[in-house]
Design a protein around this motif. Structure first.
Motif, PDB file in Angstrom:
ATOM      1  N   ARG A 155       6.221   0.811  16.612  1.00  0.00           N
ATOM      2  CA  ARG A 155       7.241   1.611  15.948  1.00  0.00           C
ATOM      3  C   ARG A 155       7.943   0.807  14.849  1.00  0.00           C
ATOM      4  NH1 ARG A 155      10.545   2.310  19.935  1.00  0.00           N
ATOM      5  NH2 ARG A 155       9.151   3.776  20.978  1.00  0.00           N
ATOM      6  N   TRP A 156       8.272  -0.437  15.165  1.00  0.00           N
ATOM      7  CA  TRP A 156       8.924  -1.269  14.157  1.00  0.00           C
ATOM      8  C   TRP A 156       7.976  -1.597  13.003  1.00  0.00           C
ATOM      9  CZ3 TRP A 156      13.819  -1.696  13.447  1.00  0.00           C
ATOM     10  CH2 TRP A 156      14.709  -1.575  14.517  1.00  0.00           C
ATOM     11  N   ARG A 166       5.664   0.407  11.880  1.00  0.00           N
ATOM     12  CA  ARG A 166       5.611   1.604  11.038  1.00  0.00           C
ATOM     13  C   ARG A 166       6.847   1.691  10.144  1.00  0.00           C
ATOM     14  NH1 ARG A 166       3.747   5.827  15.810  1.00  0.00           N
ATOM     15  NH2 ARG A 166       1.650   4.964  16.121  1.00  0.00           N
ATOM     16  N   VAL A 167       8.018   1.393  10.708  1.00  0.00           N
ATOM     17  CA  VAL A 167       9.237   1.408   9.892  1.00  0.00           C
ATOM     18  C   VAL A 167       9.141   0.377   8.777  1.00  0.00           C
ATOM     19  CG1 VAL A 167      11.721   0.999   9.933  1.00  0.00           C
ATOM     20  CG2 VAL A 167      10.646   2.308  11.770  1.00  0.00           C
ATOM     21  N   LEU A 168       8.638  -0.812   9.114  1.00  0.00           N
ATOM     22  CA  LEU A 168       8.480  -1.857   8.106  1.00  0.00           C
ATOM     23  C   LEU A 168       7.487  -1.445   7.026  1.00  0.00           C
ATOM     24  CD1 LEU A 168       9.090  -4.745   7.163  1.00  0.00           C
ATOM     25  CD2 LEU A 168       7.222  -5.529   8.658  1.00  0.00           C
ATOM     26  N   ALA A 169       6.406  -0.757   7.445  1.00  0.00           N
ATOM     27  CA  ALA A 169       5.413  -0.306   6.465  1.00  0.00           C
ATOM     28  C   ALA A 169       6.020   0.713   5.499  1.00  0.00           C
ATOM     29  CB  ALA A 169       4.206   0.302   7.191  1.00  0.00           C
ATOM     30  N   VAL A 170       6.820   1.636   6.034  1.00  0.00           N
ATOM     31  CA  VAL A 170       7.469   2.625   5.168  1.00  0.00           C
ATOM     32  C   VAL A 170       8.412   1.950   4.180  1.00  0.00           C
ATOM     33  CG1 VAL A 170       9.051   4.584   5.140  1.00  0.00           C
ATOM     34  CG2 VAL A 170       7.220   4.484   6.836  1.00  0.00           C
ATOM     35  N   LEU A 171       9.160   0.937   4.651  1.00  0.00           N
ATOM     36  CA  LEU A 171      10.069   0.219   3.758  1.00  0.00           C
ATOM     37  C   LEU A 171       9.310  -0.548   2.682  1.00  0.00           C
ATOM     38  CD1 LEU A 171      12.693  -1.156   6.319  1.00  0.00           C
ATOM     39  CD2 LEU A 171      12.925   0.798   4.768  1.00  0.00           C
ATOM     40  N   VAL A 172       8.178  -1.141   3.059  1.00  0.00           N
ATOM     41  CA  VAL A 172       7.380  -1.868   2.072  1.00  0.00           C
ATOM     42  C   VAL A 172       6.832  -0.922   1.015  1.00  0.00           C
ATOM     43  CG1 VAL A 172       5.250  -3.167   1.755  1.00  0.00           C
ATOM     44  CG2 VAL A 172       6.792  -3.766   3.596  1.00  0.00           C
ATOM     45  N   VAL A 173       6.313   0.226   1.459  1.00  0.00           N
ATOM     46  CA  VAL A 173       5.784   1.204   0.499  1.00  0.00           C
ATOM     47  C   VAL A 173       6.886   1.704  -0.421  1.00  0.00           C
ATOM     48  CG1 VAL A 173       4.747   3.486   0.292  1.00  0.00           C
ATOM     49  CG2 VAL A 173       3.894   1.892   1.999  1.00  0.00           C
ATOM     50  N   ALA A 174       8.061   1.996   0.141  1.00  0.00           N
ATOM     51  CA  ALA A 174       9.169   2.469  -0.687  1.00  0.00           C
ATOM     52  C   ALA A 174       9.614   1.401  -1.683  1.00  0.00           C
ATOM     53  CB  ALA A 174      10.345   2.873   0.207  1.00  0.00           C
ATOM     54  N   GLY A 175       9.658   0.131  -1.248  1.00  0.00           N
ATOM     55  CA  GLY A 175      10.053  -0.935  -2.163  1.00  0.00           C
ATOM     56  C   GLY A 175       9.070  -1.131  -3.299  1.00  0.00           C
ATOM     57  N   VAL A 176       7.768  -1.081  -2.964  1.00  0.00           N
ATOM     58  CA  VAL A 176       6.751  -1.225  -4.017  1.00  0.00           C
ATOM     59  C   VAL A 176       6.812  -0.056  -4.995  1.00  0.00           C
ATOM     60  CG1 VAL A 176       4.267  -1.285  -4.430  1.00  0.00           C
ATOM     61  CG2 VAL A 176       5.238  -2.635  -2.594  1.00  0.00           C
ATOM     62  N   ALA A 177       7.014   1.146  -4.472  1.00  0.00           N
ATOM     63  CA  ALA A 177       7.083   2.316  -5.349  1.00  0.00           C
ATOM     64  C   ALA A 177       8.304   2.239  -6.280  1.00  0.00           C
ATOM     65  CB  ALA A 177       7.142   3.591  -4.509  1.00  0.00           C
ATOM     66  N   VAL A 178       9.445   1.819  -5.728  1.00  0.00           N
ATOM     67  CA  VAL A 178      10.644   1.705  -6.562  1.00  0.00           C
ATOM     68  C   VAL A 178      10.462   0.633  -7.632  1.00  0.00           C
ATOM     69  CG1 VAL A 178      13.078   1.015  -6.516  1.00  0.00           C
ATOM     70  CG2 VAL A 178      12.202   2.611  -4.810  1.00  0.00           C
ATOM     71  N   TRP A 179       9.853  -0.493  -7.237  1.00  0.00           N
ATOM     72  CA  TRP A 179       9.596  -1.562  -8.220  1.00  0.00           C
ATOM     73  C   TRP A 179       8.678  -1.077  -9.324  1.00  0.00           C
ATOM     74  CZ3 TRP A 179       4.939  -3.852  -9.543  1.00  0.00           C
ATOM     75  CH2 TRP A 179       5.018  -4.963 -10.378  1.00  0.00           C
ATOM     76  N   PHE A 180       7.637  -0.340  -8.948  1.00  0.00           N
ATOM     77  CA  PHE A 180       6.704   0.154  -9.956  1.00  0.00           C
ATOM     78  C   PHE A 180       7.379   1.147 -10.892  1.00  0.00           C
ATOM     79  CE2 PHE A 180       3.635   3.480 -11.172  1.00  0.00           C
ATOM     80  CZ  PHE A 180       2.792   2.716 -11.977  1.00  0.00           C
ATOM     81  N   LEU A 181       8.164   2.059 -10.327  1.00  0.00           N
ATOM     82  CA  LEU A 181       8.832   3.053 -11.168  1.00  0.00           C
ATOM     83  C   LEU A 181       9.861   2.416 -12.091  1.00  0.00           C
ATOM     84  CD1 LEU A 181       9.377   5.895  -8.541  1.00  0.00           C
ATOM     85  CD2 LEU A 181       7.688   5.837 -10.375  1.00  0.00           C
ATOM     86  N   ALA A 182      10.491   1.336 -11.641  1.00  0.00           N
ATOM     87  CA  ALA A 182      11.539   0.728 -12.445  1.00  0.00           C
ATOM     88  C   ALA A 182      10.993  -0.186 -13.529  1.00  0.00           C
ATOM     89  CB  ALA A 182      12.491  -0.062 -11.540  1.00  0.00           C
ATOM     90  N   ARG A 183       9.854  -0.863 -13.270  1.00  0.00           N
ATOM     91  CA  ARG A 183       9.403  -1.892 -14.185  1.00  0.00           C
ATOM     92  C   ARG A 183       8.260  -1.470 -15.092  1.00  0.00           C
ATOM     93  NH1 ARG A 183      10.728  -7.109 -12.666  1.00  0.00           N
ATOM     94  NH2 ARG A 183       9.666  -7.641 -14.620  1.00  0.00           N
TER      95      ARG A 183
END
Length: 375
Positions: free
Chosen positions: A37-38, A40-57
Motif C-alpha cells: 500500500r505504501w 502504491r502511494v509512493l508510486a502515485v507521488l512519483v508519477v505526479a511529481g514527474v508530471a508536474v516537473w514536465f509540465l512546468a519545465r
C-alpha cells in the motif's frame, strides 16, 4: 500423598477463571500488504511529481498549446486512437498464441483485461515491469497454467517483443532498399522462399521429445541451473508455428504503435518524414528500457519533443503531438487498466482456482497429441 481440595463454603474461596480476550493473531500477509500500500502511494507521488516537473519545465505556455490543439484534425486523431487499441489487442493475441503453444487456452476477455492491467502497472509502479509480470503469472494460473509455464511464457513474451521490434526495423530497411529495386527484391524473396520452405518442412517432420527433468540437486546454484535448463528445454520444444505467430503478432504490435505516432503527428501537422519519426521512435523505445521513471513518464515526453524539434518541427506543434500520442498510448490506458484490474480481482474472488487447476502442469510433448493435464 493425596491432596484434599476443600469444598466451597466458609473458609474456602472459589476462584472463577479469568476470561481474557484472545490475542488476535496477525495475518501472515498483513505486513506485506501494508508495504504494498505504501509503495502504491509512493508510486502515485512519483508519477505526479514527474508530471508536474514536465509540465512546468518542458512544455510551452498553455495558450500556445491550446491553439495547437484547436488546429488538430479530430478524425485523424480518432484513427490514431483506434490503431493504438488495435496494438494492445495484438499484444493480447501474442500472449494467447504463446500459451497455446504450451497447451493453455486463455479466453479473449480475461486476456484483454490482463493486458490493460499489466500496461497500467508498468506505467504506474516504480518497478512496473516486475510487478506486471508477477501479476500476469498469477492471473494466467487461473486458466490451467502451472507457475513454471506462466513464468516461462511471460519471459518468452518479452524476448519475442524484442525480436519483433528488430524485425520491424529490418523490414523497414528492406523496404527502403527494395522500393527503388523491385526486380532485385522479387528475385531475393523467391530464392529465400525456395531455401526456407524446404527447411521448415524438414524440421516439422522431425518431432523432438523433451527429456525428463532430472531431480533437483541439493545445492542452491545447482537447483537454479536445473530449473533454467528445464525452462530452456520447454522453450526449445515449442513448435515453430507458435514461434512464428508470436513474432508476427509482436512485429504487428510495434508497427501499430508506430503508426499511432505517425497518424498523431499528421493530425497535429508535424512536417517530418516517416523515416525520421521511425528513428526517433526506436530511440525512445531503447530509452524506455532504462527504469528512470514509472513507464518512462516525463522522460519519453521530453525525448520525443526534443527529437521532433530537432527534425524541424515547431516546438508547440511537437509538444502538442507528443501530448496527444502519450494520451492515447499511456495516460488513457491507466484508468482503463485500473478498471480491468478491479474486474479481474472480483472475478478471481467469485471463481477461485480449484486445487486441480492450481496444480496443473503442461508439457510440450503432450501439446502435440492434445493437452492433457497432469496433476
Amino acid at each position: 500423598m493425596s491432596t484434599t481440595i476443600a469444598p466451597p463454603g466458609r473458609g474456602a474461596t472459589t476462584r472463577r477463571p479469568r476470561v481474557t480476550d484472545p490475542v488476535p493473531e496477525r495475518a501472515p500477509g498483513a505486513g506485506r500488504s501494508r508495504t504494498r500500500r505504501w509503495l502504491r502511494v509512493l508510486a502515485v507521488l512519483v508519477v505526479a511529481g514527474v508530471a508536474v516537473w514536465f509540465l512546468a519545465r518542458e512544455l510551452p505556455s498553455w495558450s500556445v498549446l491550446a491553439a495547437a490543439f484547436q488546429r488538430v484534425d479530430l478524425p485523424l486523431l480518432g484513427v490514431a486512437a483506434a490503431v493504438e487499441t488495435f496494438s494492445l489487442w495484438l499484444f493480447t493475441r501474442q500472449q494467447q498464441v504463446l500459451f497455446a503453444g504450451f497447451g493453455v487456452r486463455v479466453p479473449v476477455a480475461p486476456a484483454v483485461g490482463i493486458t490493460y492491467s499489466r500496461s497500467a502497472m508498468s506505467m504506474t509502479f516504480p518497478a512496473g515491469s516486475v510487478a506486471s509480470a508477477a501479476f500476469a503469472v498469477e492471473q494466467f494460473r487461473r486458466f490451467g497454467a502451472s507457475r513454471s509455464t506462466a513464468a516461462t511464457v511471460t519471459v518468452l513474451s518479452g524476448v519475442v517483443s524484442v525480436v519483433g521490434l528488430c524485425c520491424l526495423y529490418a523490414l523497414g530497411a528492406i523496404a527502403q532498399w527494395a522500393l527503388p529495386r523491385p526486380w532485385q527484391a522479387i528475385t531475393v524473396v523467391t530464392v529465400a522462399l525456395c531455401v526456407i520452405v524446404p527447411l521448415a518442412r524438414r524440421r516439422a517432420r522431425h518431432t523432438r521429445h523433451p527429456k525428463a527433468t532430472p531431480p533437483l540437486p541439493a545445492r542452491p546454484l545447482g537447483r537454479v541451473a536445473t530449473v533454467v535448463r528445464a525452462r530452456l528445454s520447454d522453450v526449445a520444444t515449442l513448435p515453430g508455428r507458435y514461434w512464428a505467430a508470436g513474432i508476427g503478432y509482436a512485429t504487428a504490435n510495434w508497427a501499430a504503435d508506430l503508426a499511432c505516432l505517425l497518424i498523431t503527428c499528421a493530425a497535429f501537422g508535424v512536417n517530418v518524414s516517416m523515416t525520421q519519426i521511425g528513428v526517433v521512435y526506436l530511440g525512445i523505445q531503447l530509452l524506455r528500457q532504462i527504469p528512470i521513471s514509472p513507464g518512462g513518464i516525463g522522460v519519453i515526453e521530453t525525448s520525443l519533443v526534443a527529437g521532433l524539434t530537432l527534425l524541424g518541427a515547431d516546438n508547440a506543434t511537437a509538444a502538442a503531438a507528443t501530448l496527444g500520442y502519450r494520451l492515447l498510448s499511456c495516460w488513457l490506458v491507466i484508468p482503463i487498466g485500473l478498471a480491468a484490474w478491479l474486474a479481474l480481482t472480483r472475478l478471481a474472488r467469485r471463481h477461485p482456482r480449484s486445487p486441480v487447476e492450481s496444480s496443473t502442469t503442461w508439457s510440450s510433448s503432450e501439446t502435440r497429441r492434445g493437452p492433457t493435464p497432469t496433476p
